[in-house]
Each structure stands twice: as structure tokens, then as C-alpha cells.
Write an enzyme that holds these catalytic residues in place. Structure first.
Site, PDB file in Angstrom:
ATOM      1  N   GLU A  53       0.812  -1.215   0.000  1.00  0.00           N
ATOM      2  CA  GLU A  53       0.000   0.000   0.000  1.00  0.00           C
ATOM      3  C   GLU A  53       0.849   1.271   0.000  1.00  0.00           C
ATOM      4  O   GLU A  53       0.575   2.202  -0.751  1.00  0.00           O
ATOM      5  CB  GLU A  53      -0.933   0.006   1.214  1.00  0.00           C
ATOM      6  CG  GLU A  53      -2.083  -0.986   1.139  1.00  0.00           C
ATOM      7  CD  GLU A  53      -3.134  -0.589   0.123  1.00  0.00           C
ATOM      8  OE1 GLU A  53      -3.190   0.594  -0.277  1.00  0.00           O
ATOM      9  OE2 GLU A  53      -3.920  -1.472  -0.280  1.00  0.00           O
ATOM     10  N   SER A  54       1.841   1.321   0.866  1.00  0.00           N
ATOM     11  CA  SER A  54       2.543   2.594   1.079  1.00  0.00           C
ATOM     12  C   SER A  54       4.056   2.490   1.177  1.00  0.00           C
ATOM     13  O   SER A  54       4.717   3.509   1.374  1.00  0.00           O
ATOM     14  CB  SER A  54       2.038   3.246   2.374  1.00  0.00           C
ATOM     15  OG  SER A  54       2.468   2.492   3.506  1.00  0.00           O
TER      16      SER A  54
END
Length: 220
Positions: free
Chosen positions: A117-118
Site C-alpha cells: 500500500e505505502s
């Protein structure tokens, strides 16, 4: 290949001096850094002279705003070696362990989703408004009881709770749960499987690779 963020400038003639000036910076190194992390962040900040700057390099000043950060593992054309990219094996270990125990999840899965995700960027904000380590949308964060999605502990606990819900809804199928985490459970139900979106398909495949690698690291 260099990354052009975008540029916009206001004329500074006598009649328009009151309008703000905006400039943009260009990346000299392309979209992938030496560490293999894609440069998908756009920072906005204001200089002392009033000029608003957009750049892909983090400003020295803390007074900036991240305007863009796409899901790290969602680019179908990514050139990252997902089988060799550096893992984050110790980051937020206590919080991930706690979240895994609380929501009955494999810690390696939580770590793989955060990475996808990040890339473990607690301040990441996507163009759609997803926030923090597990890229929680505002409504999802609220439903999961997250007051501040940029606080790692709250984000990981809320994101893990949502991931556990997706696993329960899809009978423990990790691929479908991750597809639902990325594209929404309604979309997975609608297509009766992983949606035919290149971004979601790439995301699911890369989470599976990361999950396998994090499990191997945990067992080492």
C-alpha cells in the site's frame, strides 16, 4: 526517464502581481529511486517569498503537504523486482504483532499489505484520499474507529481490522481479501473473483509475493 510533475505559472506583470506564483521541480533520476521505491509523491510547500512549489523531493522544511501517492504495488508497468526488493522486517513490529493477535491475522500478511500500500510511508496520501501506512479511505477509517489515520498504531489496527473483515467475508481466501481491500468487496462479489483491473491484479500478485517473502523471513 524523468518525472514531470506539472507546472503552472501566473504572469507577473503589473496587473497580476497580486496572483500567486507556482513552480514545479523535475526529477533527474526517473520514477524509481536507488532503493527501488517509486517516486509517486508530490510535495507542496510555500517559500518565504510566497512562491508555491511542487516537487517530488521532500522539502527540508516540515511545512509541506503530500498531494499524491499512488498505491505502491498497483502500477502494472512497475519495474521493481518484487522478489528482490528490500523488506521492512522490523518496522512497527510491536504494533503489527498486537494487531495480528487482536484480529487473528498472520503478521506477515499485515506487513505485506503495508508494504504494497505505502512502502511503510506513514504520511502517504493517495490521489483518492487514502491515508497512511495501510492507505485507509476516510469512511473506512471512521468505520474502523480510526481517529487519526496518520498515527501508525491507529492506522495499523484499523487497517488490520478491515483486512480481517475482508478475509472473513471471502472465507479466508487471501487473494480475494486483498482484491477486496484494494478495489472494494462489492467489486469482488460483482465479478465473482479478482476484478479484471490491471492495477488490482498487479496488487494482488505482488502482495502474494511479499507475503511469501515476509513469511520466509519470519521463519528464518
Amino acid at each position: 526517464m524523468s518525472l514531470l510533475l506539472f507546472s503552472s505559472a501566473y504572469a507577473q506583470d503589473a496587473s497580476e502581481k497580486s496572483k500567486p506564483r507556482i513552480v514545479a521541480r523535475y526529477s533527474d533520476n526517473g520514477i524509481v529511486s536507488r532503493e527501488g521505491l517509486e517516486k509517486l509523491k508530490i510535495y507542496q510547500y510555500q517559500q518565504a517569498n510566497g512562491v508555491t512549489v511542487f516537487t517530488d523531493k521532500a522539502p527540508v522544511s516540515n511545512s509541506y503537504q503530500i498531494l499524491l501517492y499512488d498505491c505502491f504495488a498497483c502500477r502494472p508497468d512497475s519495474t521493481i523486482d518484487w522478489n528482490g526488493i528490500r523488506l521492512f522486517t522490523a518496522n512497527y513490529d510491536a504494533v503489527i504483532t498486537h494487531a495480528a493477535h487482536k484480529h487473528q491475522l498472520d503478521p506477515a500478511l499485515i506487513r505485506a499489505v503495508i508494504h504494497a500500500e505505502s512502502a511503510f510511508n506513514a504520511r502517504a496520501v493517495s490521489r483518492t484520499g487514502a491515508m497512511g501506512l495501510m492507505q485507509l479511505m476516510p469512511n473506512t477509517a471512521k468505520e474502523m474507529g480510526v481517529a487519526n489515520a496518520f498515527l501508525p498504531e491507529e492506522n495499523i489496527l484499523g487497517g488490520s481490522r478491515y483486512l480481517a473483515q475482508m478475509l472473513k467475508q471471502f472465507n479466508g481466501d487471501v487473494a480475494l481479501a486483498c482484491a477486496a481491500y484494494n478495489a472494494g468487496p462489492t467489486t469482488v462479489v460483482q465479478y465473482n473473483g479478482i476484478p479484471p483491473y490491471p492495477e488490482t491484479q498487479a496488487y494482488v500478485e505482488r502482495v502474494k509475493i511479499l507475503l511469501k517473502r515476509y513469511r520466509e523471513q519470519a521463519g528464518a
